[in-house]
Design an enzyme around this catalytic site. Structure first.
Site, short mmCIF file in Angstrom:
data_model
loop_
_atom_site.label_atom_id
_atom_site.label_comp_id
_atom_site.label_asym_id
_atom_site.label_seq_id
_atom_site.Cartn_x
_atom_site.Cartn_y
_atom_site.Cartn_z
N HIS A 104 -42.90 47.13 110.04
CA HIS A 104 -41.91 46.82 110.88
C HIS A 104 -41.49 47.89 111.78
O HIS A 104 -41.51 47.84 113.08
CB HIS A 104 -40.73 46.35 110.26
CG HIS A 104 -39.34 46.12 110.84
ND1 HIS A 104 -38.93 44.82 111.28
CD2 HIS A 104 -38.57 46.88 111.71
CE1 HIS A 104 -38.00 44.72 111.95
NE2 HIS A 104 -37.57 46.02 112.12
N GLU A 105 -41.45 49.20 111.34
CA GLU A 105 -40.94 50.30 112.04
C GLU A 105 -41.98 50.76 112.75
O GLU A 105 -41.87 51.29 113.95
CB GLU A 105 -40.51 51.29 111.18
CG GLU A 105 -39.41 50.97 110.22
CD GLU A 105 -38.16 50.62 111.16
OE1 GLU A 105 -37.90 51.13 112.34
OE2 GLU A 105 -37.07 49.96 110.51
N HIS A 158 -42.20 48.90 116.17
CA HIS A 158 -41.35 49.37 117.16
C HIS A 158 -42.00 50.31 118.16
O HIS A 158 -41.79 50.62 119.39
CB HIS A 158 -40.01 49.86 116.74
CG HIS A 158 -39.07 48.89 116.16
ND1 HIS A 158 -38.64 47.77 116.68
CD2 HIS A 158 -38.45 48.65 114.97
CE1 HIS A 158 -37.94 47.05 116.10
NE2 HIS A 158 -37.68 47.72 115.08
N GLU A 215 -35.88 42.88 116.96
CA GLU A 215 -36.33 43.18 115.66
C GLU A 215 -36.78 41.65 115.14
O GLU A 215 -37.70 41.89 114.30
CB GLU A 215 -34.63 43.10 115.03
CG GLU A 215 -34.05 44.16 115.26
CD GLU A 215 -34.46 45.52 114.95
OE1 GLU A 215 -35.20 45.34 113.61
OE2 GLU A 215 -34.39 46.41 115.22
#
Length: 305
Positions: A140-141, A144, A215
């Site tokens: 997930h990070e 980004h 997100e």
């Protein structure tokens, strides 16, 4: 930067629109300050210096604020191994790996581009998550970073930060020095405060709208990269539940960086906070992951993007 994270045209469009609108707001804000303060050199130099500092040193500022420190492989071999696997799976450069000695379970990515990125996790997160859950959070990070929305949200948040600082400065300047100023000066300060407050409110809303979508985009990209949306859903449920039990007073420092976190640092009474949250609700995120899980099927293999 090209990676195996699935591109998101809607995210790209939203980032472009947000930056365009904030750019117009920024130009108007600077012009208003020049007219009110009658010193364009001071306004332009200070604004440019602060924007440059936030862009170039955002990673160091975030790490310092959250007590994060860069860690080497010898100190956290398992964490580095997970980051290595996710970067290899995503075909992207490995970011700097950092750890924050905080019991609050969370993670964030920062940095102006993939070559100057930092991924930081808290010790509380490492203690609570299984390896599969940790992979989901780190994917997930990393998404980004791959989608470049970390840099966009950093630049976008600059205007709100400056406007907020000016409001505070003008307020305390009037509060403690009002008796020594003439009426014209007081009017100018009041006008500066009003313009800054309006700019802060508009930028606040624009950034939150972008942040909530990014997100969801990161959850979607991570689930598709790993092929295990259920692991990410489990991590979300676990982290959100543990954060909700932490007293609000212990979360106040962390709340300033909510836009960068895996899940927001909301306390026990988050009703009002959720209205203006940087993240979609837990229910929205779990619902999306549930749909992705159904699309992939039980036998989906990791890396199928």
């Amino acid at each position: 930067m090209h990676s195996r994270f699935r591109s998101d045209r809607r995210l790209t469009a939203r980032m472009g629109i947000t930056l365009f609108l904030l750019g117009l707001l920024y130009v108007g804000f600077v012009a208003a300050l020049i007219v009110l303060l009658k010193s364009w050199v001071l306004v332009v130099v200070v604004a440019a210096a602060l924007l440059g500092a936030q862009y170039w040193f955002s990673d160091r500022i975030a790490l310092y604020a959250m007590r994060g420190r860069v860690v080497e492989r010898e100190e956290y071999p398992e964490l580095h191994a997970v980051v290595d696997r996710m970067c290899a799976l995503a075909d992207m450069p490995k970011p700097v790996v950092a750890v924050s000695d905080m019991d609050m379970p969370n993670a964030f990515a920062t940095g102006r581009n993939a070559d100057h990125a930092v991924v930081c996790v808290t010790t509380g997160l490492l203690r609570r998550l299984t390896p599969a859950e940790l992979e989901g959070v780190l994917a997930h990070e990393l998404s980004h970073v791959a989608h470049r929305d970390v840099a966009v949200i950093t630049v976008a948040s600059f205007l709100g930060v400056i406007a907020g600082l000016i409001v505070r400065f003008a307020f305390y300047s009037q509060l403690f020095g009002g008796g020594r100023r003439d009426q014209n000066t007081a009017v100018i300060f009041a006008a500066v405060m009003g313009v800054s407050a309006a700019v802060y409110a508009i930028s606040f809303l624009l950034i939150r709208a972008l942040s909530r979508y990014r997100e969801l985009a990161a959850d979607r990209a991570a689930a598709l990269l790993t092929g295990r949306p259920s692991a990410l859903a489990s991590a979300l449920t676990k982290v959100s539940g543990d954060i909700a039990r932490i007293p609000t007073r212990d979360l106040r420092t962390a709340q300033a960086f909510n836009a960068f976190y895996f899940t927001p640092a909301l306390g026990r009474d988050p009703v009002v906070a959720r209205i203006f949250s940087t993240h979609p609700s837990l229910e929205q995120r779990l619902d999306q992951l549930g749909r992705i899980s159904a699309e992939l099927g039980e036998a989906a293999a990791p890396g199928g993007v």
